[in-house]
Design a protein around this motif. Structure first.
Motif, PDB file in Angstrom:
ATOM      1  N   GLY A 116      -6.879   8.718   5.490  1.00 38.21           N
ATOM      2  CA  GLY A 116      -7.393   7.364   5.584  1.00 38.21           C
ATOM      3  C   GLY A 116      -8.855   7.330   5.185  1.00 38.21           C
ATOM      4  O   GLY A 116      -9.405   8.307   4.675  1.00 38.21           O
ATOM      5  N   THR A 118     -12.765   4.822   5.952  1.00 38.96           N
ATOM      6  CA  THR A 118     -13.540   3.808   6.674  1.00 38.96           C
ATOM      7  C   THR A 118     -13.123   3.733   8.143  1.00 38.96           C
ATOM      8  O   THR A 118     -13.202   4.723   8.838  1.00 38.96           O
ATOM      9  N   MET A 120     -10.378   3.660   9.611  1.00 39.29           N
ATOM     10  CA  MET A 120      -9.295   4.555  10.001  1.00 39.29           C
ATOM     11  C   MET A 120      -9.883   5.878  10.495  1.00 39.29           C
ATOM     12  O   MET A 120      -9.504   6.397  11.552  1.00 39.29           O
ATOM     13  N   ARG A 147      -2.658   8.786  13.880  1.00 33.77           N
ATOM     14  CA  ARG A 147      -2.577   8.493  12.447  1.00 33.77           C
ATOM     15  C   ARG A 147      -1.168   8.067  12.052  1.00 33.77           C
ATOM     16  O   ARG A 147      -0.998   7.210  11.178  1.00 33.77           O
ATOM     17  N   MET A 150      -0.933   4.317  12.695  1.00 35.19           N
ATOM     18  CA  MET A 150      -2.063   3.519  12.226  1.00 35.19           C
ATOM     19  C   MET A 150      -1.727   2.769  10.940  1.00 35.19           C
ATOM     20  O   MET A 150      -1.090   3.301  10.047  1.00 35.19           O
ATOM     21  N   GLU A 151      -2.175   1.518  10.870  1.00 36.18           N
ATOM     22  CA  GLU A 151      -1.999   0.713   9.662  1.00 36.18           C
ATOM     23  C   GLU A 151      -3.293  -0.020   9.338  1.00 36.18           C
ATOM     24  O   GLU A 151      -4.037  -0.410  10.240  1.00 36.18           O
ATOM     25  N   LEU A 152      -3.533  -0.202   8.063  1.00 30.13           N
ATOM     26  CA  LEU A 152      -4.702  -0.968   7.609  1.00 30.13           C
ATOM     27  C   LEU A 152      -4.274  -1.896   6.482  1.00 30.13           C
ATOM     28  O   LEU A 152      -3.537  -1.485   5.583  1.00 30.13           O
ATOM     29  N   TYR A 153      -4.740  -3.138   6.555  1.00 26.24           N
ATOM     30  CA  TYR A 153      -4.489  -4.109   5.496  1.00 26.24           C
ATOM     31  C   TYR A 153      -5.797  -4.830   5.190  1.00 26.24           C
ATOM     32  O   TYR A 153      -6.547  -5.194   6.103  1.00 26.24           O
ATOM     33  N   THR A 186      -3.340  -1.632   1.174  1.00 29.16           N
ATOM     34  CA  THR A 186      -3.123  -0.852   2.382  1.00 29.16           C
ATOM     35  C   THR A 186      -3.422   0.604   2.064  1.00 29.16           C
ATOM     36  O   THR A 186      -3.667   0.956   0.905  1.00 29.16           O
ATOM     37  N   PRO A 224      -7.552  -3.761  17.679  1.00 33.26           N
ATOM     38  CA  PRO A 224      -7.765  -3.797  16.229  1.00 33.26           C
ATOM     39  C   PRO A 224      -9.244  -3.675  15.875  1.00 33.26           C
ATOM     40  O   PRO A 224     -10.117  -4.157  16.607  1.00 33.26           O
ATOM     41  N   TYR A 226     -12.029  -4.266  12.687  1.00 34.15           N
ATOM     42  CA  TYR A 226     -12.154  -5.047  11.463  1.00 34.15           C
ATOM     43  C   TYR A 226     -13.167  -4.425  10.501  1.00 34.15           C
ATOM     44  O   TYR A 226     -14.028  -3.637  10.899  1.00 34.15           O
ATOM     45  N   CYS A 273      -7.607  -2.899  10.888  1.00 33.12           N
ATOM     46  CA  CYS A 273      -6.874  -1.651  11.130  1.00 33.12           C
ATOM     47  C   CYS A 273      -6.398  -1.672  12.574  1.00 33.12           C
ATOM     48  O   CYS A 273      -7.134  -2.093  13.472  1.00 33.12           O
TER      49      CYS A 273
END
Length: 277
Positions: A116, A118, A120, A147, A150-153, A186, A224, A226, A273
């Motif tokens: 990942g 930033t 993450m 990990r 974990m998700e990031l959009y 993502t 979350p 940001y 995230c």
């Protein structure tokens, strides 16, 4: 004693790193023939100023083996070190660290590929700090679990920087401008930045990201986090849509994207995230 190390792609502020006692290795950021060290002689704000004004598009270089060898050699006998680094799919830095560990036979050094970037990385580093009473081996298991959930959009405001960085064809960018297309990106489980959607206009793009967050049950122990690049206006809209009552605090704590990623997405991006339960 356990020592925690990361790189500047983790988006830790100098104050955060100092308060947690975490050493941050800076990435070299190159504009033309001039090389800066991220967070040392180039602040995030200064980076974005140069990004929009400098005729040379920036690129970053990996942290080299000798830097890791020097770091690992400083570890006292009996102590352990856990090193959380930018995704190996985005940089050769993890490989540099592994080579240094092998060269020194540093069995007390544990290298964690964040897969990942930033926030993450930041979430993982912060989790390691909060659980610093555990052994490095135990922390590696904890970080691997986090990990995996974990998700990031993120919404990219302009396609220009994806073109400059060679990630998008000019023809596609031209069509994107005409139709006001906002890409949604993502970070995959393999640690790659991938396009996962697109919307016409930022309002629909924000709705797309919100739906992805609402589709899963979040881990209450990990709120979350940001992120934004240069301008936090879109980040504020995203935060208000996901959790209106906490929006101001979330935006105040949001990370301004590090140069490693900011060079590709440009200003005006925003994302979130989270950790699934």
């Amino acid at each position: 004693m356990l020592k925690i190390v990361t790189d500047s792609a983790a988006n830790l502020t100098a104050k955060e790193a100092e308060e947690m006692g975490i050493e941050v290795l800076p990435f070299p950021v190159i504009f033309g023939e001039k090389t800066y060290l991220d967070g040392k002689d180039l602040t995030v704000d200064a980076f974005y100023e140069k990004l929009v004004s400098d005729p040379d598009h920036p690129h970053t270089s990996q942290i080299n083996v000798s830097e890791f060898e020097e770091l690992f050699s400083s570890l006292a006998p009996g102590d352990e070190m856990i090193v959380v680094l930018l995704s190996s799919a985005l940089s050769g830095t993890v490989n540099s660290a592994k080579l240094a560990k092998e060269n020194l036979n540093a069995d007390n050094v544990y290298i964690f590929d964040s897969l990942g970037a930033t926030v993450m990385e930041k979430i993982l580093v912060t989790a390691a700090y909060k659980n610093r009473d555990k052994s490095a081996a135990e922390l590696m298991e904890l970080l691997a679990d986090l990990r995996s959930r974990m998700e990031l959009y993120a919404v990219v405001d302009t396609l220009d920087y994806l073109v400059r960085g060679g990630r998008l064809k000019k023809s596609a960018a031209a069509l994107g401008k005409i139709f006001r297309i906002k890409p949604i990106v993502t970070v995959s489980s393999e640690g790659k930045v991938e396009l996962c959607g697109k919307a016409i206009g930022s309002a629909l793009a924000v709705k797309n990201v919100v739906k992805r967050v609402e589709a899963v049950e979040l881990d209450p122990d990990y709120p979350p986090v940001y992120l934004y690049s240069a301008d936090d206006e879109l980040c504020r809209r995203l935060a208000k849509s996901i959790s209106p009552s906490d929006a101001d605090a979330n935006v105040a704590a949001a990370a301004n994207l590090c140069p490693v990623i900011g060079a590709h997405v440009g200003p005006g991006a925003a994302g979130v995230c989270f950790i699934r339960k």
